[in-house]
Design a protein around this motif. Structure first.
Motif, mmCIF file in Angstrom:
data_model
loop_
_atom_site.group_PDB
_atom_site.id
_atom_site.type_symbol
_atom_site.label_atom_id
_atom_site.label_comp_id
_atom_site.label_asym_id
_atom_site.label_seq_id
_atom_site.Cartn_x
_atom_site.Cartn_y
_atom_site.Cartn_z
ATOM 1 N N PHE A 111 40.740 5.148 106.651
ATOM 2 C CA PHE A 111 40.625 5.930 107.880
ATOM 3 C C PHE A 111 41.545 7.148 107.855
ATOM 4 C CE2 PHE A 111 39.938 6.878 112.258
ATOM 5 C CZ PHE A 111 41.169 7.223 112.769
ATOM 6 N N TRP A 112 42.813 6.946 107.538
ATOM 7 C CA TRP A 112 43.741 8.076 107.568
ATOM 8 C C TRP A 112 43.456 9.082 106.456
ATOM 9 C CZ3 TRP A 112 46.023 9.386 111.679
ATOM 10 C CH2 TRP A 112 46.416 8.442 112.617
ATOM 11 N N LEU B 156 46.579 17.209 100.501
ATOM 12 C CA LEU B 156 46.724 16.485 99.242
ATOM 13 C C LEU B 156 48.090 15.799 99.157
ATOM 14 C CD1 LEU B 156 45.763 15.695 96.434
ATOM 15 C CD2 LEU B 156 46.603 17.896 95.590
ATOM 16 N N VAL B 157 49.140 16.523 99.506
ATOM 17 C CA VAL B 157 50.479 15.933 99.446
ATOM 18 C C VAL B 157 50.598 14.745 100.404
ATOM 19 C CG1 VAL B 157 52.926 16.355 99.903
ATOM 20 C CG2 VAL B 157 51.575 18.064 98.675
ATOM 21 N N LEU B 158 50.121 14.901 101.631
ATOM 22 C CA LEU B 158 50.197 13.804 102.599
ATOM 23 C C LEU B 158 49.371 12.596 102.133
ATOM 24 C CD1 LEU B 158 49.965 15.751 105.995
ATOM 25 C CD2 LEU B 158 51.987 14.673 104.961
ATOM 26 N N SER B 159 48.201 12.876 101.543
ATOM 27 C CA SER B 159 47.348 11.778 101.058
ATOM 28 C C SER B 159 48.053 10.993 99.962
ATOM 29 C CB SER B 159 46.020 12.328 100.545
ATOM 30 O OG SER B 159 45.303 12.978 101.585
ATOM 31 N N ILE C 36 50.847 8.860 101.477
ATOM 32 C CA ILE C 36 50.325 7.663 102.157
ATOM 33 C C ILE C 36 49.933 6.602 101.139
ATOM 34 C CG2 ILE C 36 48.411 6.794 103.531
ATOM 35 C CD1 ILE C 36 48.470 9.393 105.098
ATOM 36 N N ILE C 37 49.268 7.026 100.057
ATOM 37 C CA ILE C 37 48.855 6.070 99.018
ATOM 38 C C ILE C 37 50.086 5.423 98.385
ATOM 39 C CG2 ILE C 37 47.723 5.855 96.779
ATOM 40 C CD1 ILE C 37 45.899 8.172 97.660
ATOM 41 N N ALA C 38 51.101 6.237 98.060
ATOM 42 C CA ALA C 38 52.315 5.700 97.437
ATOM 43 C C ALA C 38 53.035 4.735 98.378
ATOM 44 C CB ALA C 38 53.243 6.849 97.037
ATOM 45 N N ALA C 39 53.044 5.062 99.679
ATOM 46 C CA ALA C 39 53.713 4.183 100.649
ATOM 47 C C ALA C 39 53.020 2.821 100.729
ATOM 48 C CB ALA C 39 53.752 4.854 102.013
ATOM 49 N N GLY D 272 45.228 1.986 92.546
ATOM 50 C CA GLY D 272 44.942 3.365 92.925
ATOM 51 C C GLY D 272 46.181 4.162 93.247
ATOM 52 N N TRP D 273 46.394 5.241 92.466
ATOM 53 C CA TRP D 273 47.480 6.172 92.751
ATOM 54 C C TRP D 273 46.951 7.563 93.134
ATOM 55 C CZ3 TRP D 273 52.161 4.439 93.615
ATOM 56 C CH2 TRP D 273 52.580 3.246 93.034
#
Length: 371
Positions: A35-36, A52-55, A58-61, A71-72
């Motif tokens: 969703f995010w 892109l940076v925020l995505s 979020i994935i790393a968090a 998935g990275w």
């Protein structure tokens, strides 16, 4: 990229990808991640690098909190595409490379759930996928840029052709002005001489006076015919005029000699009386013969060419026939189109194509108006 396409693909692709790769640790958190990322993808066109940076953060968090298990970079695929489409390929490559290096460090040294082979396989697979996405996006950008440049070139070429056409029309009208001046000045001078002769001999030699008056009348009649032809061409704003001064019929033999110098055998045959041919028609005849002989020298591979002129009271027929190779299909290039338009401007018609005995033939019929 369609503004709703990226969010839709992200919303559907992230859960599917996590399910396939075994990273769906918690379904609710998987949906939250999708969703995010989809929300961010909606704004990717306006703020592609920020998205892109925020995505990636979020994935790393979520990976660091063990809320998803794989998935990275691939969940942010839509953001990578948006960055490349915005013209920031290097930024996308650097951001993806840093995310993958962080993934190697995390999976290899912090998260000991999987071994080194698993880490290399998954991160290496993501690296290949990222390279493919960036390459495809860059190719798309290059194609669109090339199409845009070609459209600009075509538009510029069209504009240049229009300017060139206007310039040619202006030059054609200057040529007509010259012809008008020459016809009028020559006619006035000749008629003036004959009138002076008639005036001087009116009392002493009436026969000579009448002869001079007849000559003046003949000159006037031919001049009226020439002027009428020129004015008719000038009145038609779209028709090509006489683009430049021509040698006319007197220059045909000299033109034939020039072509003979190129190694071709040229025969020039004239039937009928050329004296009644008006100046615009004579100029058109010269230009048709000139262009036909030029085409023969350049393209036909001929050794012989025959030029035949038939003068009749109502028209002149120009026939240029060579023994070269006629193309299967004749395309109206600038030369043939120019001949056709020049003849059409005088009310005539021109054909170009295979001759009766082989070779290439140009045939023009030009009407002669008698004033």
């Amino acid at each position: 990229m369609n503004r709703l396409l990226a969010p839709a693909v992200t919303l559907a692709g992230v859960p599917a990808g996590l399910a396939v790769t075994g990273g769906n640790v918690d379904t609710v958190l998987t949906v939250v991640l999708a969703f995010w990322l989809a929300v961010l993808a909606f704004f990717a066109q306006a703020w592609s690098r920020t998205v892109l940076v925020l995505s990636l953060l979020i994935i790393a968090a979520l990976r660091g909190g063990f809320f998803v298990g794989s998935g990275w970079v691939w969940p942010a695929g839509a953001a990578f595409v948006a960055v490349v489409l915005a013209g920031h390929l290097r930024f996308a490559a650097v951001a993806g490379g840093m995310a993958l290096l962080y993934g190697v460090a995390w999976d290899g040294y912090i998260d000991h759930t999987h071994g080194g082979e698993w880490t290399l396989a998954h991160v290496g697979g993501e690296a290949l996928l990222l390279a493919a996405v960036l390459a495809a996006s860059a190719a798309f950008v290059s194609t669109r840029r090339w199409q845009h440049e070609m459209a600009l070139r075509l538009e510029q070429d069209q504009h240049e052709r229009e300017l060139d056409a206007r310039r040619r029309r202006a030059e054609e009208r200057v040529g007509i002005a010259r012809d008008l001046h020459d016809v009028v000045s020559h006619t006035l001078a000749v008629v003036g001489v004959h009138l002076n002769v008639a005036l001087d001999s009116f009392d002493d030699d009436p026969d000579e006076a009448r002869s001079s008056l007849r000559l003046a009348q003949d000159v006037r009649g031919k001049a009226m015919t020439d002027l009428k032809s020129l004015v008719d061409v000038l009145r038609d704003g779209g028709a090509p005029a006489l683009a430049e001064p021509s040698e006319g019929l007197d220059g045909l033999e000299r033109l034939a000699e020039q072509v003979r110098g190129a190694g071709l055998t040229v025969s020039l045959n004239e039937f009928g009386e050329r004296a009644h041919v008006p100046a615009p028609v004579a100029t058109a005849i010269y230009r048709v013969v000139q262009e036909a002989l030029t085409n023969t020298v350049r393209h036909a591979g001929a050794t012989r060419v025959a030029v035949t002129l038939r003068y009749a009271p109502a028209s002149v027929v120009v026939d240029v026939q060579d023994d070269g190779h006629a193309p299967a299909q004749v395309v109206d290039g600038n030369g043939i189109a120019g001949m056709r338009e020049r003849v059409a401007a005088l009310g005539g018609a021109l054909t170009a194509g295979a001759g009766r005995g082989g070779g290439f033939a140009v045939r023009a019929t030009i009407p002669v108006e008698r004033g």
